[in-house]
Structure formats: C-alpha cells, structure tokens
Design a protein around this motif. Structure first.
Motif, PDB file in Angstrom:
ATOM      1  N   SER A   1     -30.958   8.030 -40.637  1.00  0.00           N
ATOM      2  CA  SER A   1     -30.586   7.469 -41.925  1.00  0.00           C
ATOM      3  C   SER A   1     -30.143   8.577 -42.815  1.00  0.00           C
ATOM      4  CB  SER A   1     -31.758   6.624 -42.533  1.00  0.00           C
ATOM      5  OG  SER A   1     -32.364   5.913 -41.556  1.00  0.00           O
TER       6      SER A   1
ATOM      7  N   LYS B   1     -28.954   8.994 -47.055  1.00  0.00           N
ATOM      8  CA  LYS B   1     -28.928   8.459 -48.213  1.00  0.00           C
ATOM      9  C   LYS B   1     -28.266   9.457 -49.338  1.00  0.00           C
ATOM     10  CE  LYS B   1     -31.540   6.612 -52.288  1.00  0.00           C
ATOM     11  NZ  LYS B   1     -30.710   7.334 -53.324  1.00  0.00           N
TER      12      LYS B   1
ATOM     13  N   VAL C   1     -28.077   3.076 -47.872  1.00  0.00           N
ATOM     14  CA  VAL C   1     -28.624   4.070 -46.824  1.00  0.00           C
ATOM     15  C   VAL C   1     -27.667   3.509 -45.518  1.00  0.00           C
ATOM     16  CG1 VAL C   1     -30.568   4.390 -45.590  1.00  0.00           C
ATOM     17  CG2 VAL C   1     -30.893   3.976 -47.825  1.00  0.00           C
TER      18      VAL C   1
ATOM     19  N   THR D   1     -26.995   4.127 -41.591  1.00  0.00           N
ATOM     20  CA  THR D   1     -27.741   4.385 -40.393  1.00  0.00           C
ATOM     21  C   THR D   1     -26.621   4.830 -39.306  1.00  0.00           C
ATOM     22  OG1 THR D   1     -27.836   2.358 -39.602  1.00  0.00           O
ATOM     23  CG2 THR D   1     -29.732   3.098 -40.963  1.00  0.00           C
TER      24      THR D   1
END
Length: 119
Positions: A49, A51, A58, A60
């Motif tokens: 992930s 951020k 977020v 992925t």
C-alpha cells in the motif's frame, strides 16, 4: 526491494504487513523507497500500500516474493571435503609420490670406483 510511486510530490509512505516495515517515500514527481523483505515473509503474491502525504487516498499494488534457497557462503570452512574430493586428493598425492620415486630411480647413477693402475 525498490518501490516507486508517481504523484506523491510531498513524499508518502509504503507498507505491506508481514512482508516489510513501513518506509517513507521521497518527495518529488516520482517518490522512491527501499524496503527489505522480512526473512520470514511467505513466498507468493502479496499487496503493498502507498499513501501520499498530500492526500488521504491509498493505492495498492501486487508484488511477488520469490522462494529463496539461502546462501552456502560465509560458513568459515565448517563443511569438510566430500568423499569424492578426498579420493581425488589422495589419488593426486599418490601419483605425485610415484612420479617422484620413478624420477629418483632413473637419475641414480652407479658408484664408480677409481681405476687402479697396473704397474
């Protein structure tokens, strides 16, 4: 493993639970982070992930951990030679000794006695 993320101009974080610890992404048009996969991580497909610091989204991405076999180096000589290596070494030593013996025998000269004069 090197992770890169585009669009995190003020940096961010990347993580993957049970695979590597959280790491900081560098700031810039493409942020970079270098992470070290845990030794106990399970081989196979996993998700990381990302951020960014400038928003709450977020993202992925899937990645694969390959199965490792471990290195045989760095053991400091704790492994001895195999039976084949020992036999080969003994054969070479024996052949060397035999060759040296033959060389000495061929170079040996008979002892000559001085000639006696007849008077």
């Amino acid at each position: 493993m090197q992770v890169s993320a585009a669009g995190c101009t003020r940096g961010g974080t990347v993580w993957s639970p049970n695979n590597f610890p959280q790491a900081n992404l560098s700031a810039g048009s493409i942020g970079f982070a270098t992470v070290r996969i845990f030794n106990h991580a399970t081989p196979g497909n996993h998700t990381l992930s990302v951020k960014c610091n400038d928003n709450s989204l977020v993202a992925t991405h899937r990645f694969t951990i390959l199965e490792g076999r471990g290195a045989e180096g760095g053991l400091g000589g704790s492994f001895g030679p195999s039976a084949a290596e020992t036999a080969m070494g003994a054969s070479l030593v024996g052949a060397g000794a035999l060759g040296a013996g033959v060389h000495v025998l061929r170079r040996r000269r008979p002892v000559r006695r001085p000639a006696r004069s007849r008077a």
